[in-house]
Design an enzyme around this catalytic site. Structure first.
Site, PDB file in Angstrom:
ATOM      1  N   HIS A 157      32.273 -10.592  11.213  1.00 40.72           N
ATOM      2  CA  HIS A 157      31.586 -10.003  12.380  1.00 40.72           C
ATOM      3  C   HIS A 157      32.533  -9.127  13.200  1.00 40.72           C
ATOM      4  O   HIS A 157      32.332  -8.947  14.397  1.00 40.72           O
ATOM      5  CB  HIS A 157      30.990 -11.083  13.296  1.00 40.72           C
ATOM      6  N   SER A 278      45.214  17.398  17.009  1.00 44.76           N
ATOM      7  CA  SER A 278      44.125  17.973  17.781  1.00 44.76           C
ATOM      8  C   SER A 278      44.570  19.326  18.294  1.00 44.76           C
ATOM      9  O   SER A 278      45.749  19.527  18.612  1.00 44.76           O
ATOM     10  CB  SER A 278      43.794  17.043  18.940  1.00 44.76           C
ATOM     11  N   LYS A 284      47.418  13.388  19.822  1.00 43.39           N
ATOM     12  CA  LYS A 284      46.538  12.805  18.809  1.00 43.39           C
ATOM     13  C   LYS A 284      46.994  12.986  17.373  1.00 43.39           C
ATOM     14  O   LYS A 284      47.593  13.983  17.006  1.00 43.39           O
ATOM     15  CB  LYS A 284      45.132  13.378  18.959  1.00 43.39           C
ATOM     16  N   GLU A 291      38.043   9.623   7.363  1.00 46.59           N
ATOM     17  CA  GLU A 291      36.756   9.992   7.961  1.00 46.59           C
ATOM     18  C   GLU A 291      35.923  10.823   6.986  1.00 46.59           C
ATOM     19  O   GLU A 291      34.710  10.639   6.869  1.00 46.59           O
ATOM     20  CB  GLU A 291      36.982  10.799   9.243  1.00 46.59           C
TER      21      GLU A 291
END
Ligand code: ARG
Length: 459
Positions: A157, A278, A284, A291
């Site tokens: 979970h 970024s 970043k 992804e």
């Protein structure tokens, strides 16, 4: 050659817009080598069966070989007028060898020809898929071997549940990819059936020898029912289904990498060469590769869904709808292979943050189950032990401590079965070592699993 093979029956020329609309050479040219290989086997079979002469077969085979060279050197020109790869090759063969080219299509139709081409393509491609899977499986075993002492929380979970070895976690993906490998192996067996000779749909009046063709092309089996042969695309559906399941696995791995690379988890650092920055936020480092693997999964599912939909209402036997199978298949093959390939390169360069992982495994009452198990070994029934451990968790929470940070006296308030040996049992290392049931995360089990994976790399 007249403009179209069917000109004899038609009064009007095909509209240019129809030519553009129905053309498939833009994508099915990818089958050129398979088409040529199949045609050479076919003309040899025609000669062997006395349908054409040996000289004619040799001339045809030589011309076909020249076409292959032309396509590979980029000299070949494609045009909508000639629809698909099959007609392009046949037309060019006419230019090279003259009228004898018209004999190549004896006892054959594009319906069984295209089935053969796709089977040849997919048989080879499935071998490549399996090889890529094996590479990635080996990468996972290497990683597991190098990280046998790294501990992290195992989750259910997405809540910290019990500590596990990172190697155990990685080997879970190895198991998934092993099943994928088996699945592709089974798909390959059903691809490996020779369809040529079904002709348009009903077989042919010529005395062909389908088993001879099969032998030349190294097919162990020949298809039986001619109508099924030209109508069947199960083997594409199966490849796409196996690819979809494999992408589910890669996507789950991707999701974990994205989570783990976040500051919130901090379990892994991605290699700079496999991350992007970024354009606006200098701090970043984005996990674009995982992804995109996760994102591309949707494309493969989409190809499977489109293929199922394409087939579901087709009456027997061949229907032109089936031409649409190829872009779907090619897109999934390229997507899957791209994902397997980039992960085989990226995974060995991941930097797992062992201290962050160990810290996380040591926080959040991951040893509550072990406390209950301890009480059971001291004679308390499990349900009661579970309740008692729950009370201790509540007490620890209220005091902002972990279970193993409580004193013996504090613990003994909840049960006089608790003795000093409890503390040893509550360490992460002991918790892992004691999970030695077959398939559990204990160090010994994981070592054995790595060894077993090394001994049988392929199944
Ligand atoms: N380009 C066609 C396909 O991919 C080849 C078969 C065409 N057959 C036909 N009878 N028009 O399905």
């Amino acid at each position: 050659m007249t403009e179209k093979p069917w000109d004899g029956r038609f009064d009007e020329k095909t509209d240019r817009r129809v030519e553009a609309f129905t053309a498939s050479h833009q994508f099915d040219r990818r089958l050129y080598a398979d088409d040529i290989e199949g045609s050479i086997a076919h003309c040899r079979m025609l000669a062997k069966s006395g349908i054409i002469t040996g000289d004619e077969a040799a001339t045809l085979a030589k011309g076909l070989g020249q076409i292959k060279t032309e396509i590979e050197s980029g000299q070949f020109t494609f045009e909508d007028r000639l629809e698909d790869i099959h007609m392009h090759i046949e037309a060019r063969l006419g230019e090279i060898v003259g009228d004898v080219a018209k004999k190549l299509h004896t006892a054959r139709s594009r319906n069984d020809q295209v089935a053969l081409d796709v089977r040849l393509f997919l048989r080879r491609t499935t071998q490549e898929t399996i090889a890529l899977l094996d590479t990635l499986r080996a990468v996972l075993v290497d990683l597991a071997e190098q990280h046998q002492d790294v501990v992290l929380p195992g989750y259910t979970h997405l809540q910290r549940a019990q500590p596990v070895l990172l190697a155990h976690h990685l080997l879970a993906y190895y198991e998934m990819l092993t099943r994928d490998r088996q699945r592709f192996g089974e798909v390959r067996e059903r691809i490996d059936v020779m369809p040529l000779g079904a002709a348009a749909l009903a077989g042919t009046t010529y005395p062909i020898d389908r088993h001879f063709t099969a032998k030349q092309l190294d097919f162990p089996r020949v298809s039986t029912n001619s109508m099924d042969t030209v109508a069947d695309r199960d083997f594409i559906l199966e490849y796409l289904a196996a690819a979809s399941i494999c992408m589910v696995h890669l996507s789950r791995l991707s999701e974990e990498l994205v989570l783990w690379a976040s500051a919130e988890f901090g379990f892994v650092e991605l290699p700079d060469a496999f991350a992007t920055g970024s354009s606006i936020m200098p701090q970043k480092k984005n996990p674009d590769v995982p992804e995109l693997v996760r994102g591309k999964t949707g494309r493969v599912f989409g190809d499977l869904m489109a293929m199922l939909t394409l087939m579901k209402s087709l009456p027997l036997s061949y229907n032109r709808d089936m031409q649409e199978d190829k872009p779907l298949l090619f897109s999934s093959v390229d997507t899957l292979h791209g994902c397997l390939d980039i992960y085989a390169e990226m995974l060995p360069r991941l930097k797992f943050q062992r201290h962050t992982m160990a810290k996380a495994a040591n926080q959040g009452f991951l040893n509550a189950t072990d406390l209950a198990d301890y009480l059971v070994t001291k004679g308390m029934p499990f349900r009661q032990a579970h309740g008692c451990a729950g009370q201790i968790v509540g007490f620890a929470l209220a005091n902002q401590k972990e279970i193993h940070e409580l004193s013996l006296i504090e613990l003994q308030q909840f049960s006089d079965l608790i003795e000093p040996d409890i503390f040893d049992q509550l360490t992460t290392e002991q918790m892992i070592a004691r999970r030695s049931s077959y398939g559990g995360t204990s160090q010994d089990n994981v070592r054995a699993a790595i060894k077993a994976a090394r001994q049988k790399p392929a199944s």
